[in-house]
Scaffold this motif. Structure first.
Motif, PDB file in Angstrom:
ATOM      1  N   PRO A 109       0.793  -1.234   0.000  1.00  0.00           N
ATOM      2  CA  PRO A 109       0.000   0.000   0.000  1.00  0.00           C
ATOM      3  C   PRO A 109       0.819   1.274   0.000  1.00  0.00           C
ATOM      4  N   MET A 110       2.038   1.246   0.538  1.00  0.00           N
ATOM      5  CA  MET A 110       2.807   2.482   0.655  1.00  0.00           C
ATOM      6  C   MET A 110       3.305   3.015  -0.678  1.00  0.00           C
ATOM      7  N   LEU A 111       3.263   2.215  -1.730  1.00  0.00           N
ATOM      8  CA  LEU A 111       3.650   2.726  -3.040  1.00  0.00           C
ATOM      9  C   LEU A 111       2.708   3.848  -3.469  1.00  0.00           C
ATOM     10  N   LEU A 112       1.458   3.796  -3.037  1.00  0.00           N
ATOM     11  CA  LEU A 112       0.522   4.874  -3.330  1.00  0.00           C
ATOM     12  C   LEU A 112       0.843   6.120  -2.515  1.00  0.00           C
ATOM     13  N   PHE A 113       1.234   5.947  -1.256  1.00  0.00           N
ATOM     14  CA  PHE A 113       1.319   7.091  -0.345  1.00  0.00           C
ATOM     15  C   PHE A 113       2.691   7.760  -0.309  1.00  0.00           C
ATOM     16  N   HIS A 114       3.770   7.008  -0.298  1.00  0.00           N
ATOM     17  CA  HIS A 114       5.118   7.539  -0.078  1.00  0.00           C
ATOM     18  C   HIS A 114       5.185   8.277   1.273  1.00  0.00           C
ATOM     19  N   GLY A 115       6.389   8.475   1.754  1.00  0.00           N
ATOM     20  CA  GLY A 115       6.571   9.109   3.052  1.00  0.00           C
ATOM     21  C   GLY A 115       6.719   8.075   4.155  1.00  0.00           C
ATOM     22  N   ALA A 116       6.577   8.502   5.403  1.00  0.00           N
ATOM     23  CA  ALA A 116       6.774   7.625   6.556  1.00  0.00           C
ATOM     24  C   ALA A 116       5.730   6.516   6.589  1.00  0.00           C
ATOM     25  N   ALA A 117       6.147   5.333   7.055  1.00  0.00           N
ATOM     26  CA  ALA A 117       5.244   4.193   7.209  1.00  0.00           C
ATOM     27  C   ALA A 117       4.799   4.125   8.667  1.00  0.00           C
ATOM     28  N   PRO A 118       3.526   4.386   8.969  1.00  0.00           N
ATOM     29  CA  PRO A 118       3.057   4.467  10.362  1.00  0.00           C
ATOM     30  C   PRO A 118       2.786   3.089  10.973  1.00  0.00           C
ATOM     31  N   ARG A 119       3.829   2.286  11.115  1.00  0.00           N
ATOM     32  CA  ARG A 119       3.648   0.899  11.555  1.00  0.00           C
ATOM     33  C   ARG A 119       3.119   0.809  12.983  1.00  0.00           C
ATOM     34  N   ARG A 120       3.698   1.583  13.887  1.00  0.00           N
ATOM     35  CA  ARG A 120       3.259   1.504  15.288  1.00  0.00           C
ATOM     36  C   ARG A 120       1.806   1.917  15.432  1.00  0.00           C
ATOM     37  N   SER A 121       1.400   2.948  14.745  1.00  0.00           N
ATOM     38  CA  SER A 121       0.022   3.416  14.843  1.00  0.00           C
ATOM     39  C   SER A 121      -0.948   2.399  14.268  1.00  0.00           C
ATOM     40  N   PHE A 122      -0.573   1.761  13.167  1.00  0.00           N
ATOM     41  CA  PHE A 122      -1.423   0.714  12.608  1.00  0.00           C
ATOM     42  C   PHE A 122      -1.527  -0.468  13.568  1.00  0.00           C
ATOM     43  N   ALA A 123      -0.417  -0.845  14.182  1.00  0.00           N
ATOM     44  CA  ALA A 123      -0.425  -1.982  15.107  1.00  0.00           C
ATOM     45  C   ALA A 123      -1.402  -1.754  16.249  1.00  0.00           C
ATOM     46  N   LYS A 124      -1.509  -0.516  16.719  1.00  0.00           N
ATOM     47  CA  LYS A 124      -2.400  -0.208  17.835  1.00  0.00           C
ATOM     48  C   LYS A 124      -3.866  -0.392  17.490  1.00  0.00           C
ATOM     49  N   THR A 125      -4.204  -0.362  16.201  1.00  0.00           N
ATOM     50  CA  THR A 125      -5.603  -0.516  15.801  1.00  0.00           C
ATOM     51  C   THR A 125      -6.020  -1.978  15.708  1.00  0.00           C
ATOM     52  N   LEU A 126      -5.075  -2.901  15.809  1.00  0.00           N
ATOM     53  CA  LEU A 126      -5.357  -4.315  15.587  1.00  0.00           C
ATOM     54  C   LEU A 126      -5.589  -5.066  16.894  1.00  0.00           C
ATOM     55  N   PRO A 127      -6.401  -6.137  16.860  1.00  0.00           N
ATOM     56  CA  PRO A 127      -6.534  -6.992  18.042  1.00  0.00           C
ATOM     57  C   PRO A 127      -5.195  -7.667  18.355  1.00  0.00           C
ATOM     58  N   THR A 128      -5.047  -8.150  19.569  1.00  0.00           N
ATOM     59  CA  THR A 128      -3.740  -8.630  20.045  1.00  0.00           C
ATOM     60  C   THR A 128      -3.071  -9.665  19.138  1.00  0.00           C
ATOM     61  N   PRO A 129      -3.759 -10.728  18.720  1.00  0.00           N
ATOM     62  CA  PRO A 129      -3.055 -11.713  17.871  1.00  0.00           C
ATOM     63  C   PRO A 129      -2.545 -11.103  16.568  1.00  0.00           C
ATOM     64  N   ALA A 130      -3.408 -10.305  15.932  1.00  0.00           N
ATOM     65  CA  ALA A 130      -3.012  -9.690  14.664  1.00  0.00           C
ATOM     66  C   ALA A 130      -1.904  -8.661  14.888  1.00  0.00           C
ATOM     67  N   ARG A 131      -1.928  -8.006  16.050  1.00  0.00           N
ATOM     68  CA  ARG A 131      -0.915  -6.998  16.355  1.00  0.00           C
ATOM     69  C   ARG A 131       0.466  -7.628  16.422  1.00  0.00           C
ATOM     70  N   LEU A 132       0.537  -8.807  17.029  1.00  0.00           N
ATOM     71  CA  LEU A 132       1.829  -9.492  17.130  1.00  0.00           C
ATOM     72  C   LEU A 132       2.356  -9.863  15.751  1.00  0.00           C
ATOM     73  N   GLY A 133       1.460 -10.372  14.898  1.00  0.00           N
ATOM     74  CA  GLY A 133       1.870 -10.716  13.543  1.00  0.00           C
ATOM     75  C   GLY A 133       2.281  -9.505  12.742  1.00  0.00           C
ATOM     76  N   PHE A 134       1.558  -8.388  12.952  1.00  0.00           N
ATOM     77  CA  PHE A 134       1.893  -7.171  12.218  1.00  0.00           C
ATOM     78  C   PHE A 134       3.253  -6.643  12.638  1.00  0.00           C
TER      79      PHE A 134
END
Length: 410
Positions: A259-284
């Motif tokens: 997805p970042m090919l569309l956006f360019h710039g910083a990749a907000p990985r930590r912020s995205f991880a916070k939106t996910l449930p615990t199991p998915a957060r660990l995988g992310f």
């Protein structure tokens, strides 16, 4: 400035200028219907000076949503959409509905309906196998796009944008990586492009030249084995020759894989991880760097790819990606692009166009941090917008081009 801010034709309609608010999912439809918050979102952008604002994302079927909160086009949605288009028109702008089917990007678990893919795939969102539509089902999906366009017309929209990008359903059919079919919709590029061409024809026929019809087309998927620029150029030429589209908006990237090919710039990985449930957060956290790559931001970062399309096509083109100031808009016009589309900069400053019209040296406050991306689950917004209340109220001194301003803009 004169060319950017003069009226321009888009198929059967005339926009007051050549700047379009790009489709950025708003996250303001908890019941899959228009809300006062969604109307306010688009009214503010329209009042801010754009020629047209795009409502995203209006799915053509309930299973075509990336989650069950998104609008899907049905009679119940029309009254709310009509209130939205009336509000936009009252501010002097046109309104566009982005229509499409999310396909493999749909969340089957949330929608409680199977996600669709051109070939057998496992959905990490729905945690189940995706359904592969046969030709009869594809005909139903084509008809659903036409029906969505008719409902958009009933709702007062001036244009529809068909989603042919980001590995949503039609885009996934274009991808040799995702489309391994053996029927008329798979194999050679001409077959993989069949769905896009048939959808465009059905939508154009449904609105009969009364609405502008555009498509958002991937120039490339940005993944190994995916759609490439040379292939996309051939698809674009076919769409042009078919004569069903009034313009192409050129994009890139895969919501599934890059997805970042569309956006360019910083990749907000930590912020995205916070939106996910615990199991998915660990995988992310383990795979986040693979999924959310980083591409350095620069103005008009998709321009180099888009130039190839401008050289080979005669139809109107809309340049997307890193459009934040007048210099970039003027460059796009000088290179033959008919319109520009803006997204994140208008989240930060919905009235950015008015400010640029008042002062050609004004510079966007967007720093391209992409922290707006994870907010799609709670109402898409710039997380820093409240930090500059004076500027948002229009009382701050205009920002002139300078070394410090350039640094702030990435």
């Amino acid at each position: 400035m004169t060319e950017v801010f003069t009226p321009a034709r888009l198929g059967p309609i005339t926009l007051r200028n050549r700047v379009i608010k790009a489709a950025t999912f708003e996250g303001r439809t908890p019941d899959a219907l228009v809300t006062a918050e969604l109307i306010a979102f688009h009214r503010e952008v329209a009042a801010g000076g754009v020629g047209m604002t795009t409502v995203a994302y209006c799915a053509v079927a309930p299973g075509g949503r990336t989650d069950r909160h998104q609008i899907w086009m049905r009679p119940d949605a029309v009254p709310g959409l009509r209130r939205l288009t009336d509000a936009v028109h009252a501010e002097g702008a046109a309104a566009c509905a982005q229509i499409g089917h999310a396909g493999p990007v749909a969340n089957a678990a949330s929608n409680r309906l199977p996600a669709l893919a051109p070939s057998p795939m496992f959905s990490p969102l729905g945690m189940q196998k995706m359904q592969v539509p046969d030709e009869a089902q594809l005909r139903e999906l084509i008809a659903a796009h036409a029906n969505a366009a008719r409902l958009a017309e009933q709702s007062g929209f001036d244009a529809v944008e068909i989603h042919f990008g980001h590995n949503y359903l039609t885009s996934s059919f274009l991808s040799p990586l995702l489309n391994r079919r053996k029927d008329r919709y798979g194999g050679a590029l001409e077959n993989r492009a069949r769905l896009a061409r048939e959808v465009a024809a059905a939508v154009a026929e449904a609105v009969g030249g009364r609405l502008a019809v555009t498509a958002k087309l991937n120039m490339e998927d940005g993944v190994r084995g995916g759609l490439t620029v040379p292939e996309s150029l051939r698809v674009a030429a076919w769409l042009q020759d078919d004569g069903h589209l009034d313009a192409l908006e050129l994009t890139a990237g895969s919501s599934l894989l890059n997805p970042m090919l569309l956006f360019h710039g910083a990749a907000p990985r930590r912020s995205f991880a916070k939106t996910l449930p615990t199991p998915a957060r660990l995988g992310f956290r383990a795979m986040g760097r693979v999924f959310l790559k980083e591409y350095p931001y620069q103005e008009a970062y998709l321009l180099e790819r888009a130039r190839q399309f401008r050289r080979e096509l005669t139809m109107p083109l809309i340049l997307l990606g890193g459009i934040t100031n007048l210099d970039t808009m003027q460059q796009a016009m000088a290179e033959g692009f008919d319109f520009v589309a803006m997204g994140r900069a208008l989240l930060r400053e919905p009235n950015l166009l008015r400010r640029i019209q008042a002062d050609a040296g004004f510079r966007s406050a967007c720093i391209h941090c992409n922290e707006c991306m994870p907010t799609i689950y709670s109402g898409t917004r710039c997380v820093y917008r409240l930090a500059v209340p004076q500027a948002e109220a229009g009382t701050a001194a205009p920002r002139k081009a300078s070394r410090s301003a350039t640094k702030r803009s990435g």
